[in-house]
Enzyme design. Structure first.
Site, PDB file in Angstrom:
ATOM      1  N   ASP A  41       1.054  -1.398  -0.234  1.00  0.00           N
ATOM      2  CA  ASP A  41      -0.109   0.016   0.066  1.00  0.00           C
ATOM      3  C   ASP A  41       0.937   1.259   0.098  1.00  0.00           C
ATOM      4  O   ASP A  41       2.076   1.161  -0.021  1.00  0.00           O
ATOM      5  CB  ASP A  41      -0.853  -0.007   1.121  1.00  0.00           C
ATOM      6  CG  ASP A  41      -0.399  -0.587   2.582  1.00  0.00           C
ATOM      7  OD1 ASP A  41       0.914  -0.523   2.588  1.00  0.00           O
ATOM      8  OD2 ASP A  41      -1.187  -0.643   3.399  1.00  0.00           O
ATOM      9  N   ASN A  59      -7.499  -2.407  14.088  1.00  0.00           N
ATOM     10  CA  ASN A  59      -8.895  -2.772  13.883  1.00  0.00           C
ATOM     11  C   ASN A  59      -8.937  -4.064  13.079  1.00  0.00           C
ATOM     12  O   ASN A  59      -9.912  -4.395  12.361  1.00  0.00           O
ATOM     13  CB  ASN A  59      -9.568  -1.751  13.322  1.00  0.00           C
ATOM     14  CG  ASN A  59      -8.645  -1.284  11.820  1.00  0.00           C
ATOM     15  OD1 ASN A  59      -8.018  -1.841  11.640  1.00  0.00           O
ATOM     16  ND2 ASN A  59      -9.246  -0.216  11.331  1.00  0.00           N
ATOM     17  N   HIS A 110      -7.279  -4.621  10.296  1.00  0.00           N
ATOM     18  CA  HIS A 110      -6.925  -4.502   8.636  1.00  0.00           C
ATOM     19  C   HIS A 110      -5.635  -4.901   8.446  1.00  0.00           C
ATOM     20  O   HIS A 110      -4.823  -5.311   9.142  1.00  0.00           O
ATOM     21  CB  HIS A 110      -7.031  -2.922   8.389  1.00  0.00           C
ATOM     22  CG  HIS A 110      -5.799  -2.074   8.749  1.00  0.00           C
ATOM     23  ND1 HIS A 110      -6.214  -0.779   9.032  1.00  0.00           N
ATOM     24  CD2 HIS A 110      -4.508  -2.344   9.017  1.00  0.00           C
ATOM     25  CE1 HIS A 110      -4.626  -0.257   9.388  1.00  0.00           C
ATOM     26  NE2 HIS A 110      -3.879  -1.217   9.378  1.00  0.00           N
ATOM     27  N   GLU A 141      -9.885  -2.019   5.485  1.00  0.00           N
ATOM     28  CA  GLU A 141     -10.412  -1.746   6.742  1.00  0.00           C
ATOM     29  C   GLU A 141     -11.779  -2.659   7.040  1.00  0.00           C
ATOM     30  O   GLU A 141     -12.184  -3.317   6.120  1.00  0.00           O
ATOM     31  CB  GLU A 141     -10.927  -0.226   6.786  1.00  0.00           C
ATOM     32  CG  GLU A 141      -9.687   0.767   6.415  1.00  0.00           C
ATOM     33  CD  GLU A 141      -8.964   0.820   7.555  1.00  0.00           C
ATOM     34  OE1 GLU A 141      -8.507   0.046   8.466  1.00  0.00           O
ATOM     35  OE2 GLU A 141      -8.372   2.001   7.853  1.00  0.00           O
TER      36      GLU A 141
HETATM   37  C1  F6R Z   1       1.307  -1.166   6.287  1.00  0.00           C
HETATM   38  C2  F6R Z   1       0.175  -2.095   6.139  1.00  0.00           C
HETATM   39  C3  F6R Z   1      -0.514  -1.865   7.598  1.00  0.00           C
HETATM   40  C4  F6R Z   1      -0.007  -2.221   8.643  1.00  0.00           C
HETATM   41  C5  F6R Z   1      -0.940  -2.160  10.123  1.00  0.00           C
HETATM   42  C6  F6R Z   1       0.167  -2.422  11.343  1.00  0.00           C
HETATM   43  O1  F6R Z   1       2.028  -1.463   4.622  1.00  0.00           O
HETATM   44  O2  F6R Z   1      -0.160  -2.540   5.299  1.00  0.00           O
HETATM   45  O3  F6R Z   1      -1.716  -2.893   7.340  1.00  0.00           O
HETATM   46  O4  F6R Z   1       0.720  -3.649   8.640  1.00  0.00           O
HETATM   47  O5  F6R Z   1      -1.190  -0.934  10.120  1.00  0.00           O
HETATM   48  O6  F6R Z   1       1.175  -1.459  11.492  1.00  0.00           O
HETATM   49  P1  F6R Z   1       2.151  -1.193  12.742  1.00  0.00           P
HETATM   50  O7  F6R Z   1       3.052  -2.428  12.182  1.00  0.00           O
HETATM   51  O8  F6R Z   1       2.743  -0.068  12.462  1.00  0.00           O
HETATM   52  O9  F6R Z   1       1.473  -1.719  13.819  1.00  0.00           O
END
Ligand code: F6R
Length: 243
Positions: free
Chosen positions: A67, A138, A140, A145
């Site tokens: 992403d 959450n 995701h 989401e």
């Molecule tokens: C980032 C991504 C997000 C993160 C998620 C957890 O490329 O795809 O889904 O993996 O938000 O983020 P952290 O590791 O910062 O808790």
């Protein structure tokens, strides 16, 4: 689903690196799906370390990132382009031509075609051999989401309040944090041959319990991994405290 439970984040990062290295050694031209965020940082540091020791070659690998924030230039320090180059790509011998990260500056009227091409490019490379995932509080995956379709492909999405709040820690000013992102879809992610999901810390414990033991529901996007044939969860003690 397979589980590797580690005592702490350091061990989690080591185990994850071991599996990525094994993959590259078995198939030097592997296609890797990569995530950003704080969780895979230790993994990337370990990969760089092993590369510097001369025991791994990234020359033939191809990477697809999950992403990118919509509206951020690759040079923006908060962009996922910057993150990947700063933490991994500039430190290993990957061929820049083999790096794919969604373009956060693509014009709205070109988005549809751009996203279709991203999907096509993954297919052209034979699909993702190993996808690395972090997990949102959450539930995701990428920026898919809660409530999003399990059949979704790469596209532009709106971020939820929970994600904006969680990720605003990386932005000096919460107001400038983008509200949209281009993300691979849940279908794109689950088409990967192997998946490794990393989660560390107490703040992931509740969502890990829901994703792993709860119903497979769009309310918890990561629960779809229960149906994937080759997913390994690497979790530290704190992240499994509610399992
Ligand atoms: C980032 C991504 C997000 C993160 C998620 C957890 O490329 O795809 O889904 O993996 O938000 O983020 P952290 O590791 O910062 O808790």
């Amino acid at each position: 689903m397979r589980f590797i439970i580690t005592k702490n984040y350091q061990e989690l990062s080591q185990k994850a690196a071991d599996l990525v290295i094994k993959q590259i050694k078995q198939k030097p031209n592997s296609v890797l799906g990569l995530a950003t965020g704080s969780t895979p940082l230790g993994l990337y540091q370990n990969l760089v370390k092993v590369y510097k020791q001369g025991s791994i070659d990234f020359k033939k690998i191809t990477t697809f990132n999950l992403d990118e924030y919509y509206g951020l230039a690759p040079t923006d320090k908060q962009s996922y382009h910057y993150f990947m180059w700063h933490n991994l790509f500039s430190k290993i011998n990957i061929n820049p031509k083999n790096i794919f990260i969604p373009d956060g500056l693509i014009k709205k009227n070109q988005l549809k075609i751009y996203c279709q091409n991203y999907e096509r490019e993954i297919k052209k490379h034979g699909g993702i051999d190993l996808q690395i995932l972090g997990l949102g509080q959450n539930g995701h995956l990428g920026f898919n989401e809660p409530g999003f379709n399990f059949n979704s492909k790469t596209r532009l999405v709106n971020l939820t309040k929970t994600t904006i709040l969680a990720n605003s820690r990386f932005f000096n000013n919460k107001k400038i944090m983008p509200r949209q992102a281009v993300t691979m879809g849940l279908k794109t992610i689950t088409q990967a041959k192997k998946i490794i999901l990393l989660a560390s810390g107490e703040n992931k414990a509740k969502v890990i319990a829901l994703a792993v033991k709860g119903q497979v529901t769009a309310k918890v996007p990561a629960s779809i991994l229960q149906k994937h044939k080759n997913t390994t969860f690497i979790l530290d003690q704190k992240a499994v405290s509610l399992l």
